[in-house]
Design a protein around this motif. Structure first.
Motif, mmCIF file in Angstrom:
data_model
loop_
_atom_site.group_PDB
_atom_site.id
_atom_site.type_symbol
_atom_site.label_atom_id
_atom_site.label_comp_id
_atom_site.label_asym_id
_atom_site.label_seq_id
_atom_site.Cartn_x
_atom_site.Cartn_y
_atom_site.Cartn_z
ATOM 1 N N LYS A 91 0.840 -1.200 0.000
ATOM 2 C CA LYS A 91 0.000 0.000 0.000
ATOM 3 C C LYS A 91 0.880 1.257 0.000
ATOM 4 C CE LYS A 91 -4.284 1.607 0.586
ATOM 5 N NZ LYS A 91 -5.381 1.353 -0.331
ATOM 6 N N GLU A 94 2.632 1.774 -3.373
ATOM 7 C CA GLU A 94 1.744 2.324 -4.407
ATOM 8 C C GLU A 94 1.735 3.846 -4.402
ATOM 9 O OE1 GLU A 94 -2.166 0.687 -3.876
ATOM 10 O OE2 GLU A 94 -1.491 -1.364 -4.288
ATOM 11 N N THR A 95 2.014 4.456 -3.267
ATOM 12 C CA THR A 95 2.007 5.929 -3.173
ATOM 13 C C THR A 95 3.258 6.548 -3.786
ATOM 14 O OG1 THR A 95 3.146 6.123 -1.023
ATOM 15 C CG2 THR A 95 0.751 5.739 -0.980
ATOM 16 N N ASN A 185 -4.747 6.054 -1.327
ATOM 17 C CA ASN A 185 -3.362 6.424 -1.625
ATOM 18 C C ASN A 185 -3.041 7.878 -1.285
ATOM 19 O OD1 ASN A 185 -2.855 3.871 -2.469
ATOM 20 N ND2 ASN A 185 -2.640 4.344 -4.635
ATOM 21 N N LYS A 189 -0.257 8.820 1.338
ATOM 22 C CA LYS A 189 0.879 9.627 0.879
ATOM 23 C C LYS A 189 1.047 10.858 1.773
ATOM 24 C CE LYS A 189 2.845 11.846 -3.202
ATOM 25 N NZ LYS A 189 2.688 12.144 -4.634
#
Length: 198
Positions: A91, A94-95, A185, A189
């Motif tokens: 996870k 993905e950012t 995301n 982030k």
């Protein structure tokens, strides 16, 4: 129904997020499938179990003994993010907001039962810390009672082993009693970029 059905229900309920109703639905679904479907399903589970490793350095799930992140010379080996699961690691990846290494705990302290972290997992983390002498450490356990207890334990340990390191906790956007897996995301982030000194 019968004992075999009850055994199947027990096995299914041991899976994360599966309650009694979901277990029954899956059980009836499987019962109505033919032998080939069941055989293929079992074979796929065996294959993934036999062909995947836990990275020998960080515990990430990998097709090799060292994962692609630990093997990547472009990663910043002075930064580490400590997460609870491989799902949490993915996870964050993905950012595209973290370029360091990771360590996957694969368990957490149970505050109610007063259980501790697996000693092998902690010893492996200590080896990694001593190897890289990280300057920045992000503790990215969940914002739950167990996640907080785990974070506090790790912070205390890190302060003793690596007192000069800057230790951070994920920040803005993650409410109390929240898990990384449910954060989008953008929120995640923001939490990484606005991490707070811990």
């Amino acid at each position: 129904m019968n004992r075999d059905f009850d055994f199947l229900l027990d096995a299914l309920k041991s899976l994360p997020g599966i309650g009694n109703k979901q277990a029954k639905n899956i059980a009836y679904f499987l019962i109505n499938k033919d032998e080939k479907f069941i055989s293929d399903l079992v074979e796929r589970i065996k294959n993934i179990k036999n062909n995947l490793y836990f990275c020998e350095e960080c515990n990430n799930i990998s097709i090799d003994k060292r994962c692609k992140i630990c093997n990547n010379p472009l990663r910043n080996d002075k930064k580490i993010c400590i997460v609870n699961t491989t799902e949490d690691l993915n996870k964050i990846e993905e950012t595209k907001s973290f370029d360091g290494l990771y360590y996957v705990l694969n368990n957490e302290i149970d505050a109610k039962k007063n259980t501790s972290l697996n000693s092998k997992i902690i010893n492996k983390l200590v080896v990694m810390i001593n190897k890289y002498k990280f300057k920045e450490i992000i503790i990215a356990t969940n914002w739950t009672i167990n996640g907080e207890a785990t974070a506090a334990f790790i912070k205390k340990m890190l302060n003793e082993i690596l007192p000069t390191a800057s230790i951070y906790r994920l920040a803005i956007g993650l409410p109390i009693n929240s898990a990384l897996d449910y954060a989008d995301n953008t929120t995640l982030k923001s939490a990484i970029e606005n991490k707070t000194k811990y």
